[in-house]
Motif scaffolding. Structure first.
Motif, mmCIF file in Angstrom:
data_model
loop_
_atom_site.group_PDB
_atom_site.id
_atom_site.type_symbol
_atom_site.label_atom_id
_atom_site.label_comp_id
_atom_site.label_asym_id
_atom_site.label_seq_id
_atom_site.Cartn_x
_atom_site.Cartn_y
_atom_site.Cartn_z
ATOM 1 N N LEU A 185 0.808 -1.216 0.000
ATOM 2 C CA LEU A 185 0.000 0.000 0.000
ATOM 3 C C LEU A 185 0.843 1.270 0.000
ATOM 4 C CD1 LEU A 185 -2.897 1.114 0.147
ATOM 5 C CD2 LEU A 185 -2.709 1.019 2.650
ATOM 6 N N ALA A 186 1.889 1.323 0.804
ATOM 7 C CA ALA A 186 2.626 2.574 1.008
ATOM 8 C C ALA A 186 3.387 3.036 -0.223
ATOM 9 C CB ALA A 186 3.591 2.427 2.184
ATOM 10 N N ASP A 187 4.064 2.121 -0.907
ATOM 11 C CA ASP A 187 4.919 2.549 -2.020
ATOM 12 C C ASP A 187 4.795 1.695 -3.279
ATOM 13 O OD1 ASP A 187 6.156 0.239 -1.199
ATOM 14 O OD2 ASP A 187 8.052 1.166 -0.621
ATOM 15 N N GLY A 188 3.904 0.723 -3.288
ATOM 16 C CA GLY A 188 3.701 -0.103 -4.484
ATOM 17 C C GLY A 188 4.810 -1.097 -4.760
ATOM 18 N N LYS A 189 5.788 -1.214 -3.865
ATOM 19 C CA LYS A 189 6.884 -2.158 -4.083
ATOM 20 C C LYS A 189 6.372 -3.590 -3.968
ATOM 21 C CE LYS A 189 10.302 0.892 -4.329
ATOM 22 N NZ LYS A 189 11.134 1.076 -5.533
ATOM 23 N N MET A 190 6.896 -4.439 -4.861
ATOM 24 C CA MET A 190 6.501 -5.847 -4.890
ATOM 25 C C MET A 190 7.646 -6.733 -4.430
ATOM 26 S SD MET A 190 4.634 -5.519 -8.562
ATOM 27 C CE MET A 190 5.592 -4.050 -8.965
ATOM 28 N N GLN A 191 7.329 -7.953 -4.095
ATOM 29 C CA GLN A 191 8.361 -8.889 -3.669
ATOM 30 C C GLN A 191 9.465 -8.983 -4.718
ATOM 31 O OE1 GLN A 191 7.502 -12.593 -1.649
ATOM 32 N NE2 GLN A 191 5.319 -12.195 -1.881
ATOM 33 N N SER A 192 10.687 -9.146 -4.254
ATOM 34 C CA SER A 192 11.809 -9.238 -5.177
ATOM 35 C C SER A 192 11.731 -10.501 -6.024
ATOM 36 C CB SER A 192 13.132 -9.198 -4.411
ATOM 37 O OG SER A 192 13.154 -10.204 -3.425
ATOM 38 N N MET A 193 12.337 -10.414 -7.204
ATOM 39 C CA MET A 193 12.432 -11.553 -8.110
ATOM 40 C C MET A 193 13.663 -12.381 -7.735
ATOM 41 S SD MET A 193 11.904 -9.479 -11.674
ATOM 42 C CE MET A 193 11.533 -7.737 -11.532
ATOM 43 N N GLY A 194 13.820 -13.514 -8.386
ATOM 44 C CA GLY A 194 14.997 -14.336 -8.125
ATOM 45 C C GLY A 194 15.210 -15.344 -9.233
ATOM 46 N N THR A 195 16.407 -15.908 -9.276
ATOM 47 C CA THR A 195 16.739 -16.917 -10.278
ATOM 48 C C THR A 195 17.124 -18.215 -9.580
ATOM 49 O OG1 THR A 195 17.461 -15.419 -12.036
ATOM 50 C CG2 THR A 195 18.424 -17.604 -12.018
ATOM 51 N N VAL A 196 16.380 -19.259 -9.848
ATOM 52 C CA VAL A 196 16.726 -20.600 -9.385
ATOM 53 C C VAL A 196 17.625 -21.227 -10.456
ATOM 54 C CG1 VAL A 196 15.850 -22.873 -8.758
ATOM 55 C CG2 VAL A 196 14.544 -20.825 -8.145
ATOM 56 N N PHE A 197 18.730 -21.839 -10.034
ATOM 57 C CA PHE A 197 19.607 -22.481 -11.005
ATOM 58 C C PHE A 197 19.949 -23.894 -10.548
ATOM 59 C CE2 PHE A 197 22.135 -19.831 -8.159
ATOM 60 C CZ PHE A 197 23.163 -20.676 -7.737
ATOM 61 N N ARG A 198 20.353 -24.724 -11.508
ATOM 62 C CA ARG A 198 20.602 -26.141 -11.246
ATOM 63 C C ARG A 198 22.082 -26.452 -11.423
ATOM 64 N NH1 ARG A 198 18.870 -31.065 -14.480
ATOM 65 N NH2 ARG A 198 18.285 -29.553 -16.064
ATOM 66 N N VAL A 199 22.649 -27.131 -10.433
ATOM 67 C CA VAL A 199 24.072 -27.464 -10.422
ATOM 68 C C VAL A 199 24.248 -28.976 -10.418
ATOM 69 C CG1 VAL A 199 26.219 -27.303 -9.098
ATOM 70 C CG2 VAL A 199 24.694 -25.320 -9.249
ATOM 71 N N GLY A 200 25.174 -29.480 -11.237
ATOM 72 C CA GLY A 200 25.481 -30.906 -11.288
ATOM 73 C C GLY A 200 26.915 -31.166 -10.871
#
Length: 465
Positions: A185-200
């Protein structure tokens, strides 16, 4: 100018497809919606912008599937999710259903997830249209007449009767003119994004409790020094992989608007660079990762929050915290108020956005609007309990023949942090598909449909509400 307009009209094959129920978006909610609708005997078309189904599960490698259980013996979601899990298990792509109830989330193999969902959808009779991006909507007097997609064949107009927005970002509702909001409500900021990556190439047998603890400490120091921008110091899980020697990491963070192309571009570039830095750090500093390698980064950055429609009812934080039950319940939610810092911060052990945040940097919310932040000790529904997702949360205002399923339902910034997980989204999607099919068959608007009809449909499809 006239010639250009004639040329555009020639390129627009209108209509190329027609269906009773049209679902836009082939993620967790959209797949479940299409599957539910076709099983009620209505002609159903599912539109997806990528060349595969799964949404965040496959395009963003987000795993495991959360929100599926109440306890180690009691599910919160069954229906389509149970069918999907069992079918993946047959191919070795996920644990069996009973086993999955003993786990906090359902891990899966991404490629098997793609294959099984495609088979479930097409074998059931749903018309599937891949590689098609929703770009416009034709609306008349509050009714969607058609959606317009762009693909390699050009622009295509698709006519329908009842529409379901399962795009994740509320794209169909937005293009239709339905009211919506974004962020807090206060500033319209949304949850941060992120990158899931796969390691072998990980020697998992080397990852003892001691090694994991030491690795977490090393990652913490790297974060605090500014070397790595990570919010989570866990060294991988079985999330969107179940294979031996492979782990998935969900530890990166980027602040931005997932409906803004500039933010999306910056996020992709920044987090890909960060991913390579993290993998290099693990190889050099953690036992078991000496020969590790990056298998894959996602097709797209992971999105947690963008648009929320303004519906006939708005899910609230109190609904979650009190485990409220409503007569028009169409799905059970179990996940909690899990808000990833909208400012993208990671230092000072910043993880959740609460009024107890440990950030040492200036924060508008902490300084001026702490009352709009949840408390750290008040984030969860009652233990072993669930809260209702009301049918009214799926009904946007102003657009009469549209249902919204999945992440963009009508919910506050805090409440959507609980309802956004994939297990819950599948349950909501299945309900939306049933409601759309029944509204079409009864020739009434979705808002005029008795929720009892939807609940009876859920019972017939072995789903909980």
């Amino acid at each position: 100018m006239e010639n250009n307009e004639e040329l555009l009209e020639l390129k627009m094959k209108s209509p190329v497809y027609e269906a009773d129920v049209i679902v836009c978006g082939g993620g967790p909610a959209g797949m479940a919606a299409a599957y539910a609708a076709i099983h009620l005997g209505v002609k159903t078309l599912l539109i997806e912008r990528y060349g595969f189904l799964g949404g965040m599960a496959t395009s963003a490698l987000v795993g495991p599937i959360l929100g599926h259980r109440l306890s180690t013996e009691k599910p919160a979601v069954t229906g389509f999710l149970k069918i999907l899990t069992e079918e993946m298990a047959i191919l070795g792509g996920a644990p069996g259903w009973e086993e999955s109830l003993k786990m906090g989330g359902i891990p899966f193999d991404v490629e098997i997830f793609k294959y099984v969902t495609e088979r479930l959808i097409t074998d059931s009779g749903v018309k599937l249209l891949l590689y098609s991006l929703l770009i416009d909507v034709e609306v008349e007097n509050g009714f969607i007449k058609s959606v317009i997609v762009a693909n390699k064949s050009g622009k295509q107009k698709i006519n329908g009767q009842i529409f379901i927005d399962a795009t994740g970002d509320g794209d169909l509702a937005f293009l239709s003119g339905a009211p919506y909001k974004k962020g807090r409500l206060a500033d319209g900021k949304m949850q941060s994004m992120g990158t899931v990556f796969r390691v072998g190439g990980v020697k998992e047998e080397s990852l003892t409790k001691k090694v994991r603890e030491e690795a977490s400490q090393k990652l913490s120091r790297a974060r605090d020094s500014g070397l790595l921008k990570i919010y989570n110091t866990q060294i991988g899980i079985k999330g969107s992989t179940i294979r031996k020697g492979e782990l998935t990491f969900n530890i990166t963070r980027f602040a931005g608007d997932g409906t803004d192309v500039e933010d999306l571009t910056r996020g992709e570039l920044e987090l890909r660079r960060e991913t390579f830095k993290i993998v290099d750090f693990l190889r050099k500093n953690v036992s078991g990762f000496k020969d590790a390698y990056l298998i894959s980064t996602p097709v797209q950055i992971g999105i947690r929050e963008t648009r929320q429609i303004i519906g006939e009812y708005t899910l609230t934080a109190k609904d979650i915290l009190l485990g409220r039950k409503y007569e028009d319940s169409i799905a059970r939610g179990t996940w909690w108020i899990d808000i990833h810092c909208p400012l993208g911060r990671t230092k000072d052990n910043v993880h959740l956005c609460t009024r107890d945040c440990t950030t040492a940097e200036p924060c508008l919310m902490l300084k001026k609007h702490p009352d709009q932040l949840p408390q750290k000790n008040k984030l969860h529904p009652p233990k072993g309990d669930w809260y209702s997702i009301p049918y009214l949360c799926l009904l946007p205002r102003k657009i009469n023949n549209l249902l919204v399923a999945g992440r963009p339902i009508s919910a506050t910034h805090q409440a959507m942090a609980g309802s956004r997980v994939m297990g819950t989204c599948m349950a909501i999607g299945q309900s939306a598909g049933i409601a759309a099919a029944q509204a079409f068959k009864k020739k009434i608007l979705p808002k005029k449909l008795s929720v009892k009809n939807v609940q009876e449909g859920l019972i017939s499809q072995n789903a909980l509400f």
